[in-house]
Design a protein around this motif. Structure first.
Motif, mmCIF file in Angstrom:
data_model
loop_
_atom_site.group_PDB
_atom_site.id
_atom_site.type_symbol
_atom_site.label_atom_id
_atom_site.label_comp_id
_atom_site.label_asym_id
_atom_site.label_seq_id
_atom_site.Cartn_x
_atom_site.Cartn_y
_atom_site.Cartn_z
ATOM 1 N N GLY A 52 -7.326 -3.932 11.389
ATOM 2 C CA GLY A 52 -6.969 -5.254 11.799
ATOM 3 C C GLY A 52 -8.069 -6.355 12.407
ATOM 4 N N LYS A 53 -9.029 -5.883 12.002
ATOM 5 C CA LYS A 53 -10.108 -6.698 12.338
ATOM 6 C C LYS A 53 -10.975 -7.608 11.068
ATOM 7 C CE LYS A 53 -11.742 -3.950 16.116
ATOM 8 N NZ LYS A 53 -12.756 -3.026 16.778
ATOM 9 N N PRO A 54 -11.362 -8.791 11.195
ATOM 10 C CA PRO A 54 -12.009 -9.395 9.904
ATOM 11 C C PRO A 54 -13.175 -8.533 9.583
ATOM 12 C CG PRO A 54 -12.400 -10.645 12.001
ATOM 13 C CD PRO A 54 -11.453 -9.607 12.380
ATOM 14 N N LEU A 55 -13.026 -8.754 7.906
ATOM 15 C CA LEU A 55 -14.352 -8.376 7.338
ATOM 16 C C LEU A 55 -15.395 -9.344 7.286
ATOM 17 C CD1 LEU A 55 -15.191 -5.913 5.444
ATOM 18 C CD2 LEU A 55 -14.451 -7.501 3.560
ATOM 19 N N VAL A 56 -16.504 -9.122 7.895
ATOM 20 C CA VAL A 56 -17.503 -10.306 7.914
ATOM 21 C C VAL A 56 -18.608 -9.976 7.227
ATOM 22 C CG1 VAL A 56 -16.852 -10.693 10.370
ATOM 23 C CG2 VAL A 56 -18.764 -9.181 9.995
ATOM 24 N N GLY A 57 -18.689 -9.022 6.467
ATOM 25 C CA GLY A 57 -19.948 -8.778 5.683
ATOM 26 C C GLY A 57 -19.530 -7.593 4.713
ATOM 27 N N VAL A 58 -20.027 -7.822 3.450
ATOM 28 C CA VAL A 58 -20.192 -6.563 2.352
ATOM 29 C C VAL A 58 -21.513 -6.281 2.073
ATOM 30 C CG1 VAL A 58 -19.577 -5.699 0.119
ATOM 31 C CG2 VAL A 58 -17.657 -7.152 1.453
ATOM 32 N N ILE A 59 -21.924 -4.972 2.010
ATOM 33 C CA ILE A 59 -23.491 -4.553 1.680
ATOM 34 C C ILE A 59 -23.187 -3.736 0.301
ATOM 35 C CG2 ILE A 59 -25.473 -3.402 2.138
ATOM 36 C CD1 ILE A 59 -24.755 -3.760 5.259
ATOM 37 N N ILE A 60 -23.850 -4.046 -0.770
ATOM 38 C CA ILE A 60 -23.895 -3.304 -2.014
ATOM 39 C C ILE A 60 -25.327 -2.561 -1.797
ATOM 40 C CG2 ILE A 60 -23.941 -3.378 -4.579
ATOM 41 C CD1 ILE A 60 -21.283 -4.349 -3.209
ATOM 42 N N SER A 61 -24.880 -1.065 -2.133
ATOM 43 C CA SER A 61 -26.151 -0.574 -1.623
ATOM 44 C C SER A 61 -27.078 -0.101 -2.772
ATOM 45 C CB SER A 61 -25.679 1.157 -1.189
ATOM 46 O OG SER A 61 -24.993 1.546 -2.339
ATOM 47 N N HIS A 62 -26.391 -0.309 -4.163
ATOM 48 C CA HIS A 62 -27.258 -0.092 -5.423
ATOM 49 C C HIS A 62 -26.167 -0.695 -6.755
ATOM 50 C CE1 HIS A 62 -25.131 3.550 -5.418
ATOM 51 N NE2 HIS A 62 -25.293 3.735 -6.726
ATOM 52 N N SER A 63 -27.005 -0.904 -7.694
ATOM 53 C CA SER A 63 -26.360 -1.631 -8.883
ATOM 54 C C SER A 63 -25.482 -0.628 -9.826
ATOM 55 C CB SER A 63 -27.244 -2.470 -9.644
ATOM 56 O OG SER A 63 -28.364 -1.474 -10.277
ATOM 57 N N HIS A 64 -24.664 0.410 -9.322
ATOM 58 C CA HIS A 64 -23.895 1.086 -10.212
ATOM 59 C C HIS A 64 -22.143 0.678 -9.765
ATOM 60 C CE1 HIS A 64 -27.055 4.661 -10.599
ATOM 61 N NE2 HIS A 64 -27.146 3.483 -11.485
ATOM 62 N N PRO A 65 -21.411 0.488 -10.912
ATOM 63 C CA PRO A 65 -20.285 -0.182 -10.903
ATOM 64 C C PRO A 65 -19.315 0.689 -9.817
ATOM 65 C CG PRO A 65 -20.441 0.975 -13.000
ATOM 66 C CD PRO A 65 -21.924 0.910 -12.480
#
Ligand SMILES: [Zn+2]
Length: 278
Positions: A52-65
Motif C-alpha cells: 500500500g505504498k507508492p512505487l517510487v523507483g525501479v532498478i534493473i540489475s542487468h540486461s537479461h529479460p
C-alpha cells in the motif's frame, strides 16, 4: 526511522525461478528487477498493492529479460517512475530485447509482456539513492554473468541484493563466457561487503557469504568438468553427454538443468575447446 525492509518474490521454475525484490522504506517502495512474464510480474505488483505504498523507483540489475520484462506491469498507474540502470545495462537491453521477444513470443503468447520499458534514468555505478532517509546503493560490478552486473546494497538493513551474481541451488548461466570475471566479482563483493547481514540471490534463496563461496565453487567445478571431459582440445557428442551427466550428478537437485547443455557449449568455447557436431 524504521529500517528498510526487503521483500523477495520468486517465480515458478517455468518462469525461470527468478527473484524480484521490493525495498520498503517508511513511505515508499523501490523495486529491483521485474520478472520475465506477465503472470509473475502481476504477482509482484499485487505485493506492492498489498503493502500500500507508492512505487517510487525501479532498478534493473542487468540486461537479461527475466529481470526487466515486467516493468510496465509494476509501474502502471504510479506516474513517472524512474527506471534506473547503468548505461551498460540499458545498452544491453536495447541489444537483446527485440530478438528475445521474437524468439519467445510464439511460445508464451499473451503472457509475454506487451512492451519493453527501457531505463529512463541512467545512473553511474556507486549511485546512492536516498528514499525517506534510507540509502540504496547501486553498485556496478562490470561485465560478468551479463554485460554489466549490478548489485543493490541497503546499508540501513545490511541487505545485499546480489541478483545474478549468485545462483543458489539453480544452475548458473555461464553462457556469456566470462567465468573468471564472475569469480573475481564474487571475491570482490565478499571482501567489500563484510557488513552484509543477508545476501539475496537472483535465482534461489538467501544466505550468508557461504552463497558467494558456493558460487565460486560451482563455476570452478563446472569449468573442471568441461576441461576434464575433453580430449586433445575437442569434445565429441559422446563426451559432451558424459560431461552433462557428471554435472547433473554433481549438482543433483539444482533447478533449471535444461541450461546445462547450453552452458557446456559456452564453457567449452570459453576454454578454447572445440565441440564437434554429431
Ligand atoms: Zn537471471
Amino acid at each position: 526511522m524504521a529500517r528498510p525492509k526487503v521483500h523477495m518474490f520468486t517465480s515458478t521454475p517455468g518462469e525461470m525461478d527468478t527473484n524480484s525484490f521490493l525495498i520498503e522504506t517508511e513511505r515508499s517502495i523501490v523495486a529491483v528487477d521485474t520478472q520475465f512474464l506477465a503472470t509473475p510480474a502481476r504477482q509482484v505488483r499485487a505485493i506492492i498493492d498489498a503493502i500500500g505504498k507508492p512505487l517510487v523507483g525501479v532498478i534493473i540489475s542487468h540486461s537479461h529479460p527475466d529481470h526487466f520484462n515486467g516493468t510496465q506491469i509494476l509501474t502502471e498507474g504510479f506516474g513517472d517512475v524512474p527506471i534506473m540502470a547503468t548505461q551498460a545495462v540499458a545498452d544491453g537491453m536495447r541489444g537483446c530485447a527485440d530478438r528475445i521477444r521474437e524468439k519467445w513470443l510464439p511460445m508464451y503468447g499473451s503472457d509475454y509482456p506487451a512492451e519493453t520499458i527501457y531505463p529512463n534514468r541512467i545512473v553511474e555505478g556507486g549511485h546512492v539513492l536516498s528514499v525517506d532517509g534510507a540509502d540504496i546503493v547501486i553498485d556496478s560490478l562490470g561485465p560478468g554473468e551479463a554485460p554489466d552486473l549490478c548489485v543493490v546494497w541497503v546499508p540501513g538493513s545490511g541487505d545485499m541484493i546480489a541478483g545474478d551474481l549468485i545462483y543458489d541451488g539453480v544452475h548458473a548461466w555461464v553462457v556469456e563466457q566470462r567465468s573468471q570475471e564472475w569469480i573475481d566479482q564474487l571475491e570482490d563483493v565478499k571482501r567489500r561487503y563484510v557488513d552484509a547481514r543477508c545476501f539475496y540471490s537472483g535465482h534461489g534463496g538467501t544466505g550468508s557469504t557461504r552463497l558467494l563461496d558456493d558460487q565460486v565453487a560451482y563455476i570452478e567445478r563446472f569449468r573442471d568438468f568441461v576441461h576434464e571431459g575433453a580430449r586433445d582440445g575437442t569434445i565429441d557428442q559422446k563426451q559432451k553427454s558424459a560431461i552433462i551427466v557428471c554435472i547433473k550428478q554433481h549438482f543433483a537437485g539444482f533447478k533449471q538443468d535444461w541450461w546445462v547443455p547450453i552452458n557446456v557449449d559456452a564453457m567449452a568455447n570459453e576454454l578454447g575447446l572445440l565441440v564437434l557436431p554429431e
